[in-house]
Design an enzyme around this catalytic site. Sequence first.
Site, short mmCIF file in Angstrom:
data_model
loop_
_atom_site.label_atom_id
_atom_site.label_comp_id
_atom_site.label_asym_id
_atom_site.label_seq_id
_atom_site.Cartn_x
_atom_site.Cartn_y
_atom_site.Cartn_z
N ASP A 1 -2.04 -0.19 5.85
CA ASP A 1 -2.46 0.41 7.13
C ASP A 1 -3.96 0.63 7.26
O ASP A 1 -4.48 0.76 8.37
CB ASP A 1 -1.79 1.79 7.30
CG ASP A 1 -2.32 2.81 6.31
OD1 ASP A 1 -2.36 2.49 5.10
OD2 ASP A 1 -2.73 3.90 6.73
N ASP B 1 0.86 -1.18 0.00
CA ASP B 1 0.00 0.00 0.00
C ASP B 1 0.91 1.24 0.00
O ASP B 1 2.09 1.15 0.35
CB ASP B 1 -0.86 -0.07 1.27
CG ASP B 1 -1.61 1.23 1.53
OD1 ASP B 1 -2.31 1.69 0.64
OD2 ASP B 1 -1.46 1.77 2.65
N ASP C 1 -0.19 5.25 0.83
CA ASP C 1 -0.41 6.24 1.90
C ASP C 1 -0.53 5.55 3.26
O ASP C 1 -1.34 4.64 3.46
CB ASP C 1 -1.71 7.02 1.63
CG ASP C 1 -1.58 7.95 0.44
OD1 ASP C 1 -1.00 9.03 0.58
OD2 ASP C 1 -2.05 7.56 -0.65
O1 LIG Z 1 -4.49 2.93 -0.69
P1 LIG Z 1 -3.62 4.07 -0.27
O2 LIG Z 1 -2.33 4.16 -1.03
O3 LIG Z 1 -3.41 4.08 1.22
O4 LIG Z 1 -4.46 5.39 -0.63
C1 LIG Z 1 -5.66 5.68 0.08
C2 LIG Z 1 -6.03 7.13 -0.12
O5 LIG Z 1 -4.88 7.88 0.25
C3 LIG Z 1 -4.94 9.30 0.10
O6 LIG Z 1 -5.70 9.84 1.16
C4 LIG Z 1 -5.12 9.59 2.43
O7 LIG Z 1 -3.80 10.14 2.47
C5 LIG Z 1 -3.73 11.59 2.38
C6 LIG Z 1 -2.27 11.98 2.34
O8 LIG Z 1 -1.55 11.44 3.42
C7 LIG Z 1 -4.46 12.20 3.58
O9 LIG Z 1 -4.42 13.61 3.51
C8 LIG Z 1 -5.91 11.69 3.58
O10 LIG Z 1 -6.58 12.14 4.76
C9 LIG Z 1 -5.96 10.16 3.54
O11 LIG Z 1 -7.30 9.70 3.41
C10 LIG Z 1 -5.45 9.71 -1.25
O12 LIG Z 1 -5.73 11.08 -1.26
C11 LIG Z 1 -6.66 8.91 -1.71
O13 LIG Z 1 -6.92 9.20 -3.07
C12 LIG Z 1 -6.36 7.42 -1.57
O14 LIG Z 1 -7.47 6.65 -1.99
#
Ligand SMILES: O=P(O)(O)OC[C@H]1O[C@H](O[C@H]2O[C@H](CO)[C@@H](O)[C@H](O)[C@H]2O)[C@H](O)[C@@H](O)[C@@H]1O
Length: 260
Positions: free
Chosen positions: A209, A34, A36
């Site tokens: 995560d 993953d 983020d």
């Molecule tokens: O599947 P992932 O790689 O974990 O992505 C999931 C989403 O991540 C992002 O949002 C999240 O991270 C942001 C930056 O750290 C944070 O600001 C936000 O609150 C989180 O929800 C991304 O913007 C999404 O498009 C992804 O789906």
Amino acid sequence: MRHFARVSDSRLSPLPDLPPPPLALLNGAALFLDFDGTLAPIADTPDGVVVDGELLALLERLRQRLDGRLAIVSGRSVATLRDLGFGAFLLAGTHGLEFADPGEPAEAPPRLPAVDDAEAAFHSFATHKPGLLVERKTISVGLHFRGAPQWGDAARDLAEGLADRLGLALQPGKMLYELRPGGADKGTAVRTLMQRRPMAGGKPIFIGDDVTDEEGFAVARDLGGAGVLVGAPRTTLAAFSLEQVAAVRHYLAQGVAGTG
Ligand SMILES: O=P(O)(O)OC[C@H]1O[C@H](O[C@H]2O[C@H](CO)[C@@H](O)[C@H](O)[C@H]2O)[C@H](O)[C@@H](O)[C@@H]1O
């Protein structure tokens, strides 16, 4: 009918104190990572995340050690993952809806008119509410409330209603509701990639995560591998845990070095 994109609670069991993954888990692994919250710490906004050269170099060395069996599996779109610097890696984007080999066009469904409708509704809702953020993605849309948590409940109600009305899947995330086409998740992404080179033949290990990573943990486990939860203890299908992004990177670096 509303489509919730998540593992049913009945499959989850509380495992409060999971052990760290042994380095031997990486032997013969097909590694699904993953982004983020796993490879990069959570930032205030989606654009606030930076991928450093050290991480890219680490992943490249790890991929070589695994004979190519390394993929990034993210809720981000393939286009965004490439913009972030992951163009040289095998990618599954938008929660398993998109796939891309390095240098090749993404395999992805078209953007639905319903997603445009949802995006317009998110913008209407976010107007005059400082801190809310609408994230336009290639084939989906997100409403972030990290900057205005007091709107979280109303954002959920809105997203649920739109999912019902527009026939979209509701994907809860971290301070985020996304609307996207259904029919895929990170588990189906793992199943798909495990049938293809270079991942086929490896032991699936999924490190993530978020609740959206539980489907990845489930399929990795079903196919003889395991999940690694990043972050605080919670109800999960993972077998191992690492407490934070820095621990993930340390673990992967040890894996590259082959030390135990
Ligand atoms: O599947 P992932 O790689 O974990 O992505 C999931 C989403 O991540 C992002 O949002 C999240 O991270 C942001 C930056 O750290 C944070 O600001 C936000 O609150 C989180 O929800 C991304 O913007 C999404 O498009 C992804 O789906």
